[in-house]
Design a protein around this motif. Structure first.
Motif, short mmCIF file in Angstrom:
data_model
loop_
_atom_site.label_atom_id
_atom_site.label_comp_id
_atom_site.label_asym_id
_atom_site.label_seq_id
_atom_site.Cartn_x
_atom_site.Cartn_y
_atom_site.Cartn_z
N SER A 234 0.94 -1.07 -0.12
CA SER A 234 -0.10 -0.04 0.14
C SER A 234 0.80 1.34 0.06
CB SER A 234 -0.93 -0.11 1.26
OG SER A 234 -0.23 0.05 2.41
N PHE A 235 1.87 1.30 0.82
CA PHE A 235 2.84 2.31 0.81
C PHE A 235 3.37 2.67 -0.65
CE2 PHE A 235 7.31 3.90 1.67
CZ PHE A 235 6.84 5.05 1.76
N GLU A 253 -6.08 18.67 -2.81
CA GLU A 253 -7.08 17.88 -3.28
C GLU A 253 -6.42 16.46 -3.61
OE1 GLU A 253 -8.95 21.89 -3.59
OE2 GLU A 253 -6.97 20.81 -4.37
N GLY A 254 -5.29 16.72 -4.59
CA GLY A 254 -4.48 15.58 -5.12
C GLY A 254 -3.90 14.86 -3.76
N PHE A 255 -3.33 15.63 -2.96
CA PHE A 255 -2.68 14.91 -1.85
C PHE A 255 -3.76 13.84 -0.89
CE2 PHE A 255 -1.89 14.69 2.89
CZ PHE A 255 -0.58 13.74 2.71
N MET A 256 -4.97 14.67 -0.71
CA MET A 256 -5.98 13.82 0.19
C MET A 256 -6.31 12.65 -0.81
SD MET A 256 -8.33 17.13 1.78
CE MET A 256 -8.62 17.68 0.43
N TRP A 257 -6.80 12.95 -2.16
CA TRP A 257 -7.35 11.78 -2.86
C TRP A 257 -6.27 10.67 -2.89
CZ3 TRP A 257 -10.98 9.30 -4.96
CH2 TRP A 257 -10.82 8.15 -6.03
N HIS A 258 -4.99 10.90 -3.13
CA HIS A 258 -4.00 9.67 -3.09
C HIS A 258 -3.79 9.15 -2.00
CE1 HIS A 258 -3.54 10.13 -7.62
NE2 HIS A 258 -3.47 11.37 -7.44
N PHE A 259 -3.52 9.88 -0.94
CA PHE A 259 -3.30 9.57 0.40
C PHE A 259 -4.56 8.71 1.10
CE2 PHE A 259 -4.17 9.93 5.12
CZ PHE A 259 -2.68 9.10 5.62
N LEU A 260 -5.56 9.33 0.79
CA LEU A 260 -6.80 8.45 1.63
C LEU A 260 -7.24 7.20 0.53
CD1 LEU A 260 -9.09 11.57 2.27
CD2 LEU A 260 -7.95 9.78 4.02
N GLN A 261 -7.22 7.38 -0.75
CA GLN A 261 -7.69 6.11 -1.65
C GLN A 261 -6.51 5.39 -2.05
OE1 GLN A 261 -7.53 5.31 -4.91
NE2 GLN A 261 -9.33 3.88 -4.86
N GLY A 262 -5.36 5.87 -2.26
CA GLY A 262 -4.17 4.98 -2.49
C GLY A 262 -3.43 4.46 -1.60
N TRP A 263 -3.43 5.00 -0.24
CA TRP A 263 -2.61 4.43 0.84
C TRP A 263 -3.53 3.94 2.24
CZ3 TRP A 263 2.00 7.46 3.50
CH2 TRP A 263 2.67 6.57 4.50
N TYR A 265 -6.60 3.74 2.49
CA TYR A 265 -7.60 2.72 2.18
C TYR A 265 -7.08 1.33 2.06
CZ TYR A 265 -10.82 -0.17 -0.88
OH TYR A 265 -11.62 -1.02 -1.28
N ARG A 266 -6.08 1.33 1.37
CA ARG A 266 -5.40 -0.13 0.82
C ARG A 266 -4.63 -0.69 2.08
NH1 ARG A 266 -6.20 -1.19 -4.09
NH2 ARG A 266 -6.86 0.46 -5.64
N THR A 267 -4.21 0.24 3.01
CA THR A 267 -3.52 0.02 4.28
C THR A 267 -4.74 -0.69 5.12
OG1 THR A 267 -1.70 1.64 4.09
CG2 THR A 267 -2.36 0.32 6.43
#
Length: 299
Positions: A234-235, A253-263, A265-267
């Motif tokens: 996930s990291f 907004e891009g940071f929030m999206w990729h952090f929340l949905q890409g890290w 959530y997957r964590t």
């Protein structure tokens, strides 16, 4: 003149979105169907006031099952079907493209892929994951949804697909508290999907044929992801999206999206997988029993 197409929208308490969704298709679709999971807000009343036909069916925590129920039970008479979620809508450009192109497609074409436009916190997210096309229009009787718990795609029984130029939008208007709660629910279904890849819990891997080329590519990448170590993957995925694919260029907004949905959530998905494996090891029967006992999901 409207083409011969109906839209099917799954709903539960979508008062915030349903008007926008229906108004985006009202000049395109002959019939607008809702498969509603007994909403307690005014979703049904708003939809009916806009001319939608509402059917209700008990929600069983599975989008594919609910959508396929709609295909089996709605009185669809049109040649084509469009699938939309309530927080999605057609852009005006796509609406015009459907009206102009759909009636002229050859008989060998049974599916149409549409580009996805993601909007998060009011900003379109274009970096990080690349362009995505989803098969959302298909000839009635020629397709259905894969029976998966997460990442389900429409699959054709025969024929080929084409790709339209203009996009539909995914833009949820709820606050971030709602968003994170929703993704907590998604996480167990995603965990089931990844465990299924590892242990074949559901015994339906043969269903991975006859989906679009892009969906098949995405599925292959998911199988590769499933083989990577918990938590590290996930990291690494976040770094790939945010650094290598340019997500950092899209502001807060891009940071929030990729952090929340890409890290995040997957964590969270990996946390649930870790918990399941810690309690059940690799025993498939124990895994299924644990998921049913702890999450009320019967596999």
């Amino acid at each position: 003149m409207k083409p011969s197409i109906s839209v099917v929208i799954l709903t539960y308490n979508e008062s915030l979105h349903i008007r926008r969704c229906i108004e985006s298709v009202k000049d395109v679709c002959q019939d607008i169907y809702l498969v509603d999971s007994f909403s307690t807000d005014d979703t049904v009343q708003v939809a009916q006031s806009l001319g939608a036909i509402v059917y209700q069916n008990k929600w069983e925590n599975n989008y594919a099952k609910q959508f396929n129920w709609g295909l089996d039970n709605l009185p669809i008479t049109t040649d084509w079907v469009l699938r939309l979620d309530a927080d999605e809508y057609l852009t005006p450009e796509l609406a015009s493209e459907i009206v102009n192109k759909l009636p002229n497609l050859s008989n060998e074409v049974n599916g149409v892929e549409l580009p996805l436009r993601r909007i998060f916190q009011g900003r379109e997210i274009t970096k990080g994951t690349g362009g995505i096309n989803l098969l959302r229009i298909f000839r009635y009787g020629k397709a259905w949804s894969e029976t998966r718990w997460m990442d389900e795609h429409i699959k054709l029984s025969s024929g080929k697909t084409v790709v339209f130029e203009h996009a539909f939008a995914d833009h949820n208007l709820n606050n971030l508290g709602w968003w994170t709660a929703k993704h907590n629910g998604y996480a167990i279904r995603e965990a089931i999907d990844l465990l299924d890849i590892e242990f074949n819990l559901l015994g339906n891997h043969a269903e991975e044929v006859n989906i679009s080329d892009q969906a098949a590519y995405k599925r292959r990448r998911k199988h590769k992801y499933a083989k990577q170590p918990l938590f590290w993957r996930s990291f690494a995925y976040f770094l790939y999206r945010y650094i290598l694919k340019g997500g950092f260029t899209e502001g807060k907004e891009g940071f929030m999206w990729h952090f929340l949905q890409g890290w995040w959530y997957r964590t969270l998905v990996d946390v649930k997988i870790y918990e399941i494996k810690k309690n059940c090891g690799t025993d498939v029967a124990k895994i299924k029993a644990f998921i049913e006992r702890e999450y009320s999901i019967s596999l």
